[in-house]
Write a protein that holds these residues in place. Structure first.
Motif, PDB file in Angstrom:
ATOM      1  N   ARG A 183       0.834  -1.192   0.000  1.00 49.48           N
ATOM      2  CA  ARG A 183       0.000   0.000   0.000  1.00 49.48           C
ATOM      3  C   ARG A 183       0.876   1.252   0.000  1.00 49.48           C
ATOM      4  N   GLY A 184       0.385   2.319  -0.623  1.00 47.46           N
ATOM      5  CA  GLY A 184       1.158   3.548  -0.606  1.00 47.46           C
ATOM      6  C   GLY A 184       0.693   4.545  -1.644  1.00 47.46           C
ATOM      7  N   ASP A 185       1.520   5.500  -1.913  1.00 44.73           N
ATOM      8  CA  ASP A 185       1.261   6.578  -2.857  1.00 44.73           C
ATOM      9  C   ASP A 185       1.195   6.007  -4.276  1.00 44.73           C
ATOM     10  N   PRO A 186       0.172   6.368  -5.062  1.00 40.91           N
ATOM     11  CA  PRO A 186       0.131   5.909  -6.452  1.00 40.91           C
ATOM     12  C   PRO A 186       1.396   6.253  -7.238  1.00 40.91           C
ATOM     13  N   LEU A 187       2.091   7.299  -6.827  1.00 41.91           N
ATOM     14  CA  LEU A 187       3.333   7.659  -7.500  1.00 41.91           C
ATOM     15  C   LEU A 187       4.419   6.603  -7.311  1.00 41.91           C
ATOM     16  N   ASP A 188       4.230   5.733  -6.316  1.00 41.93           N
ATOM     17  CA  ASP A 188       5.244   4.728  -6.012  1.00 41.93           C
ATOM     18  C   ASP A 188       4.844   3.322  -6.434  1.00 41.93           C
ATOM     19  N   VAL A 189       3.722   3.183  -7.144  1.00 45.84           N
ATOM     20  CA  VAL A 189       3.286   1.855  -7.591  1.00 45.84           C
ATOM     21  C   VAL A 189       4.338   1.257  -8.518  1.00 45.84           C
ATOM     22  N   THR A 190       4.662  -0.012  -8.267  1.00 45.81           N
ATOM     23  CA  THR A 190       5.644  -0.686  -9.107  1.00 45.81           C
ATOM     24  C   THR A 190       4.961  -1.371 -10.281  1.00 45.81           C
ATOM     25  N   GLU A 191       5.706  -1.551 -11.344  1.00 50.87           N
ATOM     26  CA  GLU A 191       5.163  -2.248 -12.505  1.00 50.87           C
ATOM     27  C   GLU A 191       4.799  -3.684 -12.153  1.00 50.87           C
ATOM     28  N   ASP A 192       5.590  -4.318 -11.304  1.00 57.13           N
ATOM     29  CA  ASP A 192       5.305  -5.699 -10.910  1.00 57.13           C
ATOM     30  C   ASP A 192       3.957  -5.806 -10.208  1.00 57.13           C
ATOM     31  N   SER A 193       3.686  -4.885  -9.286  1.00 58.35           N
ATOM     32  CA  SER A 193       2.416  -4.932  -8.563  1.00 58.35           C
ATOM     33  C   SER A 193       1.244  -4.621  -9.488  1.00 58.35           C
ATOM     34  N   TYR A 194       1.430  -3.643 -10.360  1.00 58.14           N
ATOM     35  CA  TYR A 194       0.382  -3.300 -11.331  1.00 58.14           C
ATOM     36  C   TYR A 194       0.072  -4.498 -12.231  1.00 58.14           C
ATOM     37  N   ASP A 195       1.110  -5.100 -12.797  1.00 62.75           N
ATOM     38  CA  ASP A 195       0.913  -6.218 -13.717  1.00 62.75           C
ATOM     39  C   ASP A 195       0.280  -7.413 -13.010  1.00 62.75           C
ATOM     40  N   ARG A 196       0.669  -7.649 -11.765  1.00 68.63           N
ATOM     41  CA  ARG A 196       0.102  -8.770 -11.007  1.00 68.63           C
ATOM     42  C   ARG A 196      -1.393  -8.567 -10.786  1.00 68.63           C
ATOM     43  N   CYS A 197      -1.787  -7.373 -10.376  1.00 72.73           N
ATOM     44  CA  CYS A 197      -3.209  -7.097 -10.177  1.00 72.73           C
ATOM     45  C   CYS A 197      -4.000  -7.246 -11.474  1.00 72.73           C
ATOM     46  N   LEU A 198      -3.482  -6.684 -12.547  1.00 70.69           N
ATOM     47  CA  LEU A 198      -4.206  -6.766 -13.818  1.00 70.69           C
ATOM     48  C   LEU A 198      -4.272  -8.202 -14.330  1.00 70.69           C
ATOM     49  N   ALA A 199      -3.181  -8.952 -14.178  1.00 72.31           N
ATOM     50  CA  ALA A 199      -3.147 -10.320 -14.700  1.00 72.31           C
ATOM     51  C   ALA A 199      -4.148 -11.220 -14.000  1.00 72.31           C
ATOM     52  N   ILE A 200      -4.237 -11.121 -12.689  1.00 76.42           N
ATOM     53  CA  ILE A 200      -5.085 -12.038 -11.932  1.00 76.42           C
ATOM     54  C   ILE A 200      -6.503 -11.507 -11.771  1.00 76.42           C
ATOM     55  N   ASN A 201      -6.647 -10.222 -11.537  1.00 76.61           N
ATOM     56  CA  ASN A 201      -7.961  -9.649 -11.244  1.00 76.61           C
ATOM     57  C   ASN A 201      -8.785  -9.309 -12.480  1.00 76.61           C
ATOM     58  N   ALA A 202      -8.130  -9.077 -13.614  1.00 72.01           N
ATOM     59  CA  ALA A 202      -8.853  -8.640 -14.810  1.00 72.01           C
ATOM     60  C   ALA A 202      -8.628  -9.548 -16.018  1.00 72.01           C
ATOM     61  N   LYS A 203      -7.376  -9.781 -16.371  1.00 70.02           N
ATOM     62  CA  LYS A 203      -7.091 -10.577 -17.562  1.00 70.02           C
ATOM     63  C   LYS A 203      -7.549 -12.028 -17.395  1.00 70.02           C
ATOM     64  N   ARG A 250      -4.241   1.887  -2.808  1.00 66.18           N
ATOM     65  CA  ARG A 250      -4.322   0.623  -3.550  1.00 66.18           C
ATOM     66  C   ARG A 250      -4.719   0.907  -5.000  1.00 66.18           C
ATOM     67  N   ALA A 251      -4.009   1.817  -5.611  1.00 61.52           N
ATOM     68  CA  ALA A 251      -4.393   2.318  -6.928  1.00 61.52           C
ATOM     69  C   ALA A 251      -4.482   1.223  -7.977  1.00 61.52           C
ATOM     70  N   GLU A 252      -3.471   0.374  -8.047  1.00 63.23           N
ATOM     71  CA  GLU A 252      -3.438  -0.648  -9.093  1.00 63.23           C
ATOM     72  C   GLU A 252      -4.545  -1.678  -8.900  1.00 63.23           C
ATOM     73  N   TYR A 253      -4.905  -1.941  -7.657  1.00 65.76           N
ATOM     74  CA  TYR A 253      -6.038  -2.833  -7.372  1.00 65.76           C
ATOM     75  C   TYR A 253      -7.325  -2.217  -7.911  1.00 65.76           C
ATOM     76  N   CYS A 254      -7.523  -0.942  -7.656  1.00 63.86           N
ATOM     77  CA  CYS A 254      -8.720  -0.249  -8.137  1.00 63.86           C
ATOM     78  C   CYS A 254      -8.812  -0.315  -9.664  1.00 63.86           C
ATOM     79  N   VAL A 255      -7.703  -0.067 -10.322  1.00 61.25           N
ATOM     80  CA  VAL A 255      -7.682  -0.112 -11.786  1.00 61.25           C
ATOM     81  C   VAL A 255      -8.056  -1.503 -12.282  1.00 61.25           C
ATOM     82  N   SER A 256      -7.519  -2.525 -11.643  1.00 66.48           N
ATOM     83  CA  SER A 256      -7.809  -3.901 -12.087  1.00 66.48           C
ATOM     84  C   SER A 256      -9.271  -4.258 -11.883  1.00 66.48           C
TER      85      SER A 256
END
Length: 256
Positions: free
Chosen positions: A96-116, A157-163
């Motif tokens: 958890r943290g600032d959206p400015l600090d979201v890592t690509e790994d965390s973003y891709d993981r959320c999108l891969a499992i939660n959406a794709k 939890r920006a990347e979670y929200c996006v997914s």
């Protein structure tokens, strides 16, 4: 036996297991999924078997798209033709943290499992239903479990929200495509639910719920979500499809 057969992803615990139990009580045969055939998944199998229905473990990684068809084949070989898919498997952010600090790994993981993953598993499920004759007396449905964060931002939890927003749109896409095939699609959007994912912050959620964040002054339980999922999957809301069910105790009701 009802003739209904459901695969529930991410069903070794939490909302997925609660949905499996609720569907078993409606007479569904159940395929339980987790990424591995481990003790947790086998314990879930025993829990659902206690409801007196046919149950099979279906371990596979939902993010491995190449594994989808083989997994569905194994489920149908064991239980018969699938009628129901519950896309429940999901992950939270790596930190958890600032959206400015979201890592690509965390973003891709959320999108891969939660959406794709649910998008393509739904496609694989739908293709096999469309390729065969189906009993018109049986209700066929896809139930996606997304989140209140599909529509309401949680900044840490920006990347979670996006997914989850992507998954919610997928629910609408599949409702449009599968409606003419008499396959219903629903989107269950849980709010503050006591699960392993929320365990680190559930005390804060409970306090906020009691202070008025939710209209019912409590956090939800997996069983609450299981009952909603079972009602949708068993056709208890006839002549409906494409609905997003805000399972959040009124948290997102606009108020002054």
């Amino acid at each position: 036996m009802s003739g209904q057969v459901a695969l529930i992803t991410g069903s070794s615990r939490g909302i997925g297991l609660a949905a499996a139990v609720a569907l078993a009580r409606e007479g569904f045969a159940i395929a339980l999924n987790g990424p591995f055939d481990d003790d947790e998944l086998q314990a879930a199998v025993r829990t659902v078997q206690a409801e007196g229905v046919a149950v099979v473990a279906a371990p596979f990684d939902v993010a491995d798209l190449d594994a989808h068809d083989a997994a569905l084949d194994r489920v149908e070989a064991a239980l018969g033709p699938l009628t129901t898919l519950v896309n429940n498997a999901g992950v939270g952010v790596m930190q958890r943290g600032d959206p400015l600090d979201v890592t690509e790994d965390s973003y891709d993981r959320c999108l891969a499992i939660n959406a794709k993953a649910p998008f393509f598993l739904t496609a694989a499920f739908a293709r096999r239903l469309l390729a065969r004759d189906r009993d018109p007396a049986l209700f066929h449905a896809v139930v996606n479990v997304t989140s209140s964060n599909a529509v309401a931002v949680a900044e840490p939890r920006a990347e979670y929200c996006v997914s989850k927003a992507a998954a919610a749109m997928s629910s609408k896409v599949w409702a449009v495509r599968l409606g003419r095939e008499n396959i219903a699609v629903y989107d269950v959007q849980p709010g503050l639910i006591a699960t392993e994912m929320t365990a680190p912050v559930i005390a804060q959620y409970e306090a906020r719920a009691q202070a008025g964040l939710t209209l019912f002054p409590r956090v939800g339980q997996p069983g609450d979500m299981g009952g909603i999922i079972a009602a949708l999957a068993s056709g208890k809301l006839p002549y409906t499809t494409g609905q997003a069910i805000s399972a959040d105790a009124g948290m997102l009701v606009p108020r002054f």
